[in-house]
Every structure is written in structure tokens, then in C-alpha cells.
Design a protein around this motif. Structure first.
Motif, PDB file in Angstrom:
ATOM      1  N   ALA A 151      29.449  21.244  -7.896  1.00 54.48           N
ATOM      2  CA  ALA A 151      28.884  20.121  -7.139  1.00 54.48           C
ATOM      3  C   ALA A 151      28.649  20.522  -5.693  1.00 54.48           C
ATOM      4  O   ALA A 151      27.621  20.206  -5.096  1.00 54.48           O
ATOM      5  CB  ALA A 151      29.825  18.923  -7.208  1.00 54.48           C
TER       6      ALA A 151
ATOM      7  N   GLY B 155      24.964  20.998  -5.957  1.00 56.42           N
ATOM      8  CA  GLY B 155      24.680  19.576  -6.104  1.00 56.42           C
ATOM      9  C   GLY B 155      23.706  19.092  -5.032  1.00 56.42           C
ATOM     10  O   GLY B 155      23.538  19.747  -4.012  1.00 56.42           O
TER      11      GLY B 155
ATOM     12  N   SER C  23      21.883  12.673  -3.239  1.00 53.86           N
ATOM     13  CA  SER C  23      21.785  11.837  -4.435  1.00 53.86           C
ATOM     14  C   SER C  23      22.605  10.548  -4.302  1.00 53.86           C
ATOM     15  O   SER C  23      23.669  10.544  -3.687  1.00 53.86           O
ATOM     16  CB  SER C  23      22.297  12.642  -5.635  1.00 53.86           C
TER      17      SER C  23
ATOM     18  N   SER D  12      27.792  14.065  -7.666  1.00 56.65           N
ATOM     19  CA  SER D  12      27.289  15.257  -8.349  1.00 56.65           C
ATOM     20  C   SER D  12      28.152  15.671  -9.531  1.00 56.65           C
ATOM     21  O   SER D  12      27.751  16.488 -10.331  1.00 56.65           O
ATOM     22  CB  SER D  12      27.215  16.423  -7.363  1.00 56.65           C
TER      23      SER D  12
ATOM     24  N   THR E 186      24.904  16.930 -11.303  1.00 62.18           N
ATOM     25  CA  THR E 186      24.868  18.383 -11.459  1.00 62.18           C
ATOM     26  C   THR E 186      25.874  18.896 -12.489  1.00 62.18           C
ATOM     27  O   THR E 186      25.626  19.883 -13.164  1.00 62.18           O
ATOM     28  CB  THR E 186      25.160  19.066 -10.107  1.00 62.18           C
TER      29      THR E 186
END
Lengths: 434, 545
Positions: free
Chosen positions: A147, A151, A155, A159, A288
Motif C-alpha cells: 500500500a 498504493g 484514493s 489501499s 491495491t
């Protein structure tokens, strides 16, 4: 170039030119002299890395290699388990996994996994972090490392999502956390893949939630001005992130009801099957690293029946996950690692069980540059020792990093200022890659 | 901060003298010591902005909130806040400290703290349930009965027998009876020396050698932390005769000790290793090879806790000072070895020596620190690395159990019990909301507080958890429903909620904001639910400032 193109267009199924530009260094973009393809070629490593994801299928308790991927039919140690042919001629696995046998062309079996830790929590921690637990350093778990390294920090969703459906039991915390990397990389842990994560459902309507958030902001200003400035700023940042998460349209990634019936049926309805389907949905949404666990594989008694039962829960969802990722063009960028903390003893004990055995067991890799349809390493006739090409836990973790474009030699600082390598020692299993 | 008035040394010494003179008989000593600590501290770390007035001192409301959270881990009730503010007695701050130290929640609060100090470093996760449970009441009773700190340390080091009956087994069982890991923790917790760094190799930046680490491990080779095969209960068992080979199962738990400790040879790991004599690195005290277990651990406990040991009292004082004022003389608080540098070493030396002279009286130390001018300074965020040290009391995040207990307290909610039929160990493992909060809010109390970050799951738990959402409703049998019915005036109700949740009255602007909000929402019940939600979700609620 064609390879790069395909890599770009399939990224999580959703890569657009706009997303793509985010990973290009400003200088190169500003130069404006490079063609689209030149830019792509120049940034191929960064691009590939950005599109990568990983699913860890955690087999808590330690699956028997004899009853899964390294059967020894005909040898006393093999017991009653029979072998079956797979899609790849010359490779045979246990009869307990007929569907997986047919998709073996996508899998790379490492039959020569080799370790020393025979206690569940310690071995679980080791396989997740590459280190034994220590009171002095909180070593980060694989998902947190991934992550942090690849990642997407922007977001809405975390992640790293951990679906602790089964087999984890009390050892769930031995699977580790972000440790020295900090809470930003801790897993969002879910016990039930069929429901949204804990506390992400609003207790009021959206509008009233917005009203409360605005009130909260106003009420904090006095405290902020009386010595609480930093706490309030920090608090507001986290609350904004949490609010963004619960209000995010990407939360629908957690909603399995959005999936067509046909796909749901392909995976099956067990918690592990739901976890696998959720993993695919989340990777597609921008997560991720997803860890899904299955178990219990700890078959000290009645090994053959009990392992068969768990294999039945594994066979269909695992196969469906590979097929689904493949049909969406996501398998090339998504690494799947199937492993437990150790294997089980060659000798069958008086309770028809097998005990802990870290000396020779099997882990499986697929996707993300891994060449499927092959077996790496071998155990001897009775599965008592690695006969060929031993692979250590750190070799495996280094191979995972390599596949995801992560520098395994990078060092992170512990709280007492000791540098900790992502993976300490070990070598990439080069033949695993295409 | 920069323009806050501070006073010159002479000025505040006379202020301290007034404080001392105003104290009740018998209580002079802690206040005198506190004044001396302040004096030494300011000689070493003067106020950056000295001004000819008394050092700023937090008001009564804030003092009561701070000291209640620090000593019993709970907010004061609205009634207590009002009574304290109105109390005209000059020595009311000393009196309230004494009262809080007599409250049984004092031991509960600090028992959980020390449980966390030990259990956040456990070597196996499953041990939480085996060790955490007897450890907590043992510590709580020890603090409530004011057991001297050297006695507590001795009990942790010399413990034997079943872990369920004896919480002092916690430290050894948390490290699964492994000598190297036990001594790393004993040294870290009781001496503040991170000798475990020398376990594998000599450290270029540290003075302790690998050999000294293993000499310390040589105090513990004969014990093991052995689970009973049937009951799963763990016992600490010592062996003073050569064990039969039969017992050795290298891949399993260490079920039995060995007579002597050996330091492995990294170049030749298969070899037997070098026989180590028990030697305490800090003092040089040692025992011969062949010494029985009871004498090894008994001697070690004595040498660690005696006044001549340069670290024992300092390690405890440094930790408690840091917890109460927000900034340790040494940071991290469990790293005070000879190669580390203290802020205000003379003040620490002095307080540690006085603490040792009381016979390691725990409550005495609380009385002294809470009486210092340093403790009663207004709070400020943690300083930057370039800012001068110890200019303010630093706001601290509440620990997970404190957050949870205060939620129950302010909402008048009770802790959900395990479902009917869930009894014994299963009930203790019951993953109720306290556990959810511990998972989200828990942190290792030995880590530097500026390294502990807020997290999204924490925010989600406060925002949305069903326990809180249910308990803050303004309808049904809830605290808010009762207050809505009893208090008709909106501004009084706002003040009641502020006193209850934050331990203080709302400011004029806060009151105006809330009144305006209630008017806009135009639904009194809903509006006050939102106000209560806002107060509970504030940063202030989660901090002791």
C-alpha cells in the motif's frame, strides 16, 4: 510498444489518459516534445508500478501440501489422497482440487518452500512480514508495504483491505499491521465480505450528516485557538477522509449485490467465495492490496476429511477469481499469492492427522508477470525434505516485490531509528517470471 | 505562545512559597519537593519569555479535567466541575488530587496503562487473553494499595506458578519465557535501557555489548512459561536440575528451562555457544555459574531496584513525568541510557532521588508532579524540534480505555455484557464494543506521542458506531432524552452538555453557535442530538489538555 499499450489500456480496467498523465514527471510533460508513445516508453516502469495490485489468499493454519499441490500417491506419507492430471501435462496435483487442476496453466507452484518456524503466530507473522515478531520493532505486514509503495494516496478507499473470513481465528493480529509505516497503511479489516466495513454506514441521512460535520467544524474553532490547533487540524483531516470514504461512490466496490448473478454463481456463496469476488471488485475500484483468508487448515486430527472440506471451499472461488481477472484483462497487473504459514508433516499421526511442518511446503503464484503452468522446486519421494531449488520465505517475499515493481532493499526507519529493509536478504525466484 | 507573560525565577518562587504555606499539615513535603523541582527545571530550562509575574496556571475547570483524566482516567461530572469551581479553599487542588488518588478508578486507569506497556510488546498475539486478563487486576490492586514500585518490579521478576492466579507473571508470559526477550523487556521497562539492541551484535552507537546482553539473559535460563496441556493455563516453572532431553522440542514453546544461558556464535550457529555468567550490566553485580534460579532472579530484582542503581527510579519518574506533563526528560520515555541526553537532568536526578527516598511511593510521585508549576501550565501542542523544551503542558491523546469509559460516562450508557451463556474465559474474550474501541484507538504507551496518528477507523467509530448512535438519541431512555425533558432553556442545556462532555462551560461564541444552530434546525430533539454528536466527535473530547 504493443506490450506497453496493452499494459496501459488494461490497468484496473479503467485507465484513462487523464489518470495516466498523473504518473508522468512534470518535466517530461512540460517539454511537450515527446510523442505519446515516447512518454509511455520513458515512464514504463512508473506506469507498470502504478497499475499493479496484489491479492493474498491466506490459508490460515497451514494447508497440507500432500492434499493440495504436492500429493505423494503411492508413498506411505501420501496417505489416501490421489493425484489427478492438470491442464499442463506432467504436472499433477491432488484430486481435491479438480477445477484448479484445469486452470493450472495460469499458476506457478513453488513446491520447495522451506522455513524453520513451526508455531502458528510466529510463522504467520514471518510469512506476512519477513521477520520474526520482536518487542523492539513493529515490522510492517506485506499489504501495508505494498500500500505504501504502490498504493494511490489520493484514493477515497484505503489501499489495503483485509477480509478475515476464516481460518484466522486468534491469529488475525499475527497477520500484522502497518507497524513502523504508520496508520495510513493499516488495513481496513472486515469480518464479513457480504456487508460494508464496520461503521461505514451512516447513522443518519446524508443531509443530516453534512449538517453535523459543518457544526463540528464551527464548534472546534475555540479549542483550536486555545492550544489545540494541531489536534484540531489533524482531527479535521482524518474526519474529512472518513467522511469522504463513507460518502464515496467507490463504496459501491464493497457492495456484492451490484454484481451480476452469473458472476456471483461462478464464485460461489461461501464467505471465502464472497471474499474473492470482493477482492476483484476492490482491485477494480482502486484498492491495491486485498487479503482474503480461508481455513482452518490446522488438521492435527482427521486430516483427510477435513482438508477435503476446506479444499472444496477453495477450488471454485480460486478458479473463478483467476478466470474473472483474466477475462477483464486484470490478471497481467494483479499478482495472486496463495500461501499458508507452513505445511504439514509427511508422517500421518495416530489421529489420522498431520502436524506442523515448515521444512517443505507449497506456495502458489499467479498473474502480474508470473509464468503459469510451471512447477518450481521439488520435494523428495516422501515429501520429507526439499530435493531441488529451496525457496525461503524471504525469497518468496522478494519475488512478490519484484513482480509488483517494489524495491525490496528500500529501508524504513523504526521508532528507535533503526533502518529496516523491506525484505532482509533472500533472492528473487527468477524462473517464476515469463 | 510567544506573548504569554512568564515570570522571573524569584517571582514565581515566592508564588510557590505562598502555595506551600497554604497547604494542610502533613502535605508540605510533596509541595516543597515540587517547588524544588520547578526551581531546578527553570535553572536548566528557563522560560523563553520570562516576565515579572507568576507563571500562567490553568483555571480550575481545566485543572479539574486534566487531573481527573490523569489520575482516574475519567472526566469530572458537571456537579463536580461546579462544586470545584465554587470551592473557596486555597488548597483545593491538593485536596482533589488526594481524593482522586483514593478513588479505586486510579488503580483501574493505571493498571490498564501498565498492562498496555507490557502487552503491546507481547511476543504472541494469542497471549492477550492468557496474560492481559490476570495482569490488569493485579496492577490495579497494586496501584490502589500503593504498593511500592520496587516491590512491583520485584514481583514481576521473581514470579513463579500459575499465571491465572498471579498477574505478576504477565511480563514473563508475554515473552513466552524466552530469556533474551524477558531481559530486553525488564531492562526497557524498569531501567529505561534498550539493551535488546545488543542481542545480535555490538552496536556502534551504544555502549552495551552483545556479551553484556547475554550476561543479563543468564539470570533467566532456568525458567519456562509452560502451558498445561489440558487446561491451557500457563505456569512459570523453574528447573534447578538438568532436564531430560525428552522435553526439548525446538519448534514448540519452550516447555522447560536450561541450567545455564549460552550466547550463540553467529559464525557457527550449530555450536553450543558460549557459557554466560549472570552479570547486571548497569552495576556490575554478578553471580557464579550454577546459582539456583530463585537466587538468580531474587538477586537481579534486588540489584535492579536498589537505590544505588542509577536507572531504576529515573526510569519510572521520567515515564510518569512524561505522562503527566506531556514531555519526558528523555524521549522516547523508555530510552534513558548513558548515551542519551536529558532535558533538565538535575531536576530529574533530584526528583528520582527523592522518589527513591520515599521507598518508591507511587502516590507520592503523583502528588508531587501534579503540584508542580510545570504540571499546572496551560497546554499547548507538542513543540517543534527547534522550540525550547518544557514551556507548556502538552496535550495528550486519551488512551482507548479512557475514550471508551468516558463515552459510557457522558452518555450514561452501560457496557454491553457478553450474551447469556457466554461464561468464563469466553466471556473475557467477548469482542464487545470495548474491544472494537481498543482495536481502533489503542496504542503502545511507550511510543512517542507525536508518532501516534489518528486513523480513519477511529473517526468512523465515533461518527457511526451503533453504540454511540443509539446512546446519543434524544428519545427513549437516554441521557439526552432526560435532559431535554428536564431543562427547558436551550442555553442551559448547551451548558449542561458542554460541562458533561468537555468538562467546561461553553464560551460565548460557542453558546451563540449552538443557539443559532438549534434555531435553524427547528427541531429541538434533533438539534441537540447533533450538538451532542458534535461535542463527542470533537478533538477536545479525545484529548487531555
Amino acid at each position: 510498444m504493443l506490450h506497453l499499450q496493452s499494459n496501459v489500456t488494461i490497468r484496473r480496467g479503467h485507465l484513462r489518459r487523464r489518470d495516466f498523465l498523473k504518473v508522468i514527471p512534470a518535466a517530461a510533460a512540460a517539454a511537450g516534445t515527446l510523442s505519446w508513445q515516447d512518454v509511455m516508453a520513458a515512464n514504463a516502469p512508473a506506469l507498470r508500478k502504478a497499475g499493479k495490485a496484489c491479492i493474498l489468499l491466506w490459508m490460515g493454519g497451514g494447508p497440507s501440501q500432500f492434499e493440495t499441490f504436492d500429493p505423494k500417491q503411492g508413498h506411505t506419507n501420501g496417505g489416501e489422497t490421489k493425484t489427478i492430471q492438470t491442464a499442463i501435462s506432467g504436472i499433477e496435483i491432488s484430486e481435491n482440487l479438480p477445477k484448479i487442476a484445469r486452470s493450472l496453466g495460469d499458476l506457478c507452484l513453488i513446491r520447495s518452500m522451506n522455513g524453520k518456524e513451526g508455531q502458528h503466530p510466529r510463522a504467520t507473522f514471518l510469512m506476512h512480514t519477513g521477520y520474526l515478531p520482536s518487542p523492539a520493532v513493529k515490522y510492517p505486514t506485506l499489504g501495508s508495504i505494498v500500500a505504501k509503495e504502490i498504493g494511490d494516496p489520493a484514493s477515497d478507499l484505503p489501499s489495503f483491505v483485509r477480509v478475515a473470513t476464516g481460518g484466522a481465528g486468534n491469529a488475525v493480529s499475527a497477520m500484522g499491521s502497518a507497524g513502523i509505516l504508520g496508520v495510513d497503511y493499516d488495513p481496513l479489516t472486515m469480518a464479513n465480505p457480504g456487508r460494508p466495513p464496520e461503521n461505514t454506514s451512516l447513522s443518519t441521512g446524508d443531509e443530516r450528516f453534512g449538517r453535523r460535520m459543518r457544526l463540528l467544524d464551527r464548534l472546534q474553532s475555540d479549542y483550536a485557538h486555545q492550544g489545540g490547533r494541531e489536534e484540531v487540524a489533524d482531527h479535521q483531516k482524518i474526519y474529512a477522509q472518513a467522511a469522504r470514504l463513507v460518502m464515496s461512490p467507490k463504496m459501491s466496490g464493497f457492495d456484492l449485490d451490484k454484481e451480476p448473478q452469473k458472476i456471483k454463481e461462478a464464485y460461489g456463496s461461501s464467505p471465502f467465495a464472497q471474499g474473492c469476488l470482493l477482492a476483484r471488485r476492490l482491485i477494480e475500484t482502486g484498492v491495491t492490496f486485498v487479503e482474503v483468508s480461508l481455513g482452518p487448515w490446522d488438521t492435527h486430527q482427521d486430516n483427510f476429511n477435513r482438508t477435503r472440506t476446506v479444499c472444496n471451499q477453495l477450488d471454485q472461488p480460486f478458479t473463478a477469481l483467476i478466470a474473472d481477472l483474466k477475462s477483464r484483462g486484470m490478471l497481467d497487473s494483479t499478482l495472486i499469492l496463495w500461501t499458508g504459514e507452513f505445511g504439514r508433516t509427511p508422517r500421518i499421526n495416530p489421529n489420522a492427522g498431520r502436524d506442523h511442518f515448515p521444512r517443505a511446503f507449497t506456495s502458489v503464484l499467479a498473474g502480474s508477470g508470473i509464468r503459469g503452468g510451471q512447477v518450481i522446486g521439488a520435494t523428495d519421494a516422501g515429501g520429507e525434505a526439499v530435493k531441488d531449488r529451496p525457496v525461503s520465505v524471504n525469497d518468496l517475499l522478494r519475488t512478490v516485490c519484484h513482480s509488483l515493481g517494489i524495491d525490496a532493499d528500500k529501508q524504513n526507519m523504526s521508532s528507535i531509528g533503526r533502518p529496516i529493509r523491506i525484505v532482509d536478504g533472500g533472492e528473487v525466484v527468477k524462473e517464476a517470471f515469463a | 505562545m510567544a506573548n504569554r507573560p512568564f515570570i522571573a525565577l524569584s517571582g514565581w518562587l515566592s508564588f510557590v512559597a505562598i502555595l506551600v504555606n497554604g497547604l494542610a499539615a502533613g502535605a508540605e513535603q510533596p509541595a516543597t519537593i515540587a517547588a524544588k523541582v520547578d526551581q531546578l527545571l527553570r535553572e536548566e530550562v528557563p522560560f523563553a519569555n520570562a516576565a515579572p509575574k507568576a507563571p500562567p496556571r490553568i483555571d480550575d475547570e481545566r485543572f479539574l479535567r486534566r487531573v481527573s483524566l490523569d489520575i482516574i482516567g475519567r472526566l469530572p461530572t458537571p456537579e463536580e466541575v461546579t462544586a470545584f469551581s465554587l470551592d473557596p479553599a486555597a488548597d483545593k487542588r491538593t485536596t482533589i488530587v488526594a481524593k482522586l488518588l483514593g478513588d479505586l478508578r486510579f488503580g483501574g486507569n493505571w493498571g490498564r496503562y501498565w498492562r498496555d506497556v507490557i502487552m503491546y510488546r507481547k511476543s504472541e498475539e494469542r497471549l492477550q487473553f492468557l496474560v492481559g486478563i490476570p495482569l490488569e487486576p493485579y496492577l490495579a490492586e497494586s496501584f490502589n494499595s500503593n504498593k511500592p514500585w520496587n516491590q512491583i518490579a520485584t514481583e514481576f521478576i521473581t514470579v513463579s506458578g500459575g499465571a491465572n492466579e498471579n498477574g505478576a507473571s504477565g511480563l514473563i508470559v508475554a515473552q513466552q519465557g524466552q530469556p533474551e526477550e524477558i531481559v530486553g523487556e525488564v531492562s526497557r521497562i524498569f531501567l529505561g535501557v534498550q539493551i535488546q539492541c545488543a542481542q545480535c551484535h555490538d552496536h556502534p552507537t551504544d555502549r552495551w555489548t552483545r556479551e553484556q546482553f547475554h550476561q543479563l539473559a543468564a539470570f533467566f535460563p532456568r525458567i519456562a512459561s509452560r502451558p498445561n496441556q489440558q487446561t491451557r493455563e500457563i505456569s512459570i516453572v523453574a528447573t534447578d536440575v538438568e532436564p531430560r532431553q525428552l522435553f526439548r522440542r525446538p519448534m514448540m514453546n519452550r516447555g522447560i528451562g536450561t541450567l545455564e544461558h549460552r550466547m550463540s556464535d553467529p559464525k557457527n550457529p550449530q555450536s553450543e555457544g558460549k557459557l554466560m555468567q549472570p552479570v547486571l550490566f548497569a552495576t556490575g553485580d554478578n553471580l557464579p555459574i550454577g546459582t539456583p534460579d530463585a537466587e538468580r532472579r531474587g538477586s537481579l530484582a534486588k540489584w535492579i531496584t536498589e537505590k544505588e542503581n542509577p536507572y531504576f527510579a529515573k526510569a519510572f519518574v521520567n515515564r510518569m513525568w512524561s505522562e503527566l506533563t506531556g514531555e519526558g526528560f528523555y524521549e522516547p520515555i523508555d530510552d534513558i541510557g548513558p548515551d542519551r541526553h536529558a532535558t533538565a537532568p538535575k531536576a530529574l536526578e533530584y526528583l528520582a532521588r527523592e522518589f527513591a527516598d520515599t521507598g518508591y511511593d507511587l502516590k507520592w510521585l503523583f502528588r508531587v508532579i501534579t503540584a508542580t508549576a510545570m504540571y499546572q501550565l496551560p497546554s499547548s501542542p507538542r513543540r517543534g524540534p527547534e522550540d525550547p523544551p518544557m514551556q507548556h503542558n502538552v496535550a495528550q491523546r486519551l488512551r482507548a480505555d479512557q475514550v471508551f469509559d468516558n463515552l459510557l460516562l457522558v452518555l450514561e450508557a452501560s457496557e454491553p455484557a457478553p450474551p447469556p451463556g457466554v461464561l468464563g474465559p469466553a466471556a473475557l474474550r467477548f469482542a464487545g464494543p470495548r474491544r472494537q474501541f481498543t482495536t481502533a484507538f489503542g496504542y503502545d504507551p511507550s511510543t512517542r506521542r507525536d508518532e501516534i496518528q489518528s486513523s480513519i477507523p477511529q473517526a468512523l467509530a465515533m461518527m457511526n458506531s451503533p453504540l454511540i448512535a443509539g446512546a446519543l438519541r434524544g428519545t427513549g431512555n437516554t441521557m439526552l432524552a432526560r435532559k431535554l425533558a428536564a431543562i427547558n432553556d436551550d442555553s442551559s442545556l448547551v451548558q449542561e452538555l458542554y460541562l458533561r462532555v468537555l468538562g467546561r462551560e461553553a464560551s460565548q461564541s460557542e453558546l451563540a453557535t449552538c443557539q443559532q444552530f438549534v434555531k435553524e434546525v427547528n427541531n429541538r430533539t434533533e438539534a441537540f442530538e447533533d450538538v451532542l454528536w458534535g461535542l463527542i466527535n470533537s478533538a477536545e473530547f479525545l484529548h487531555r489538555s
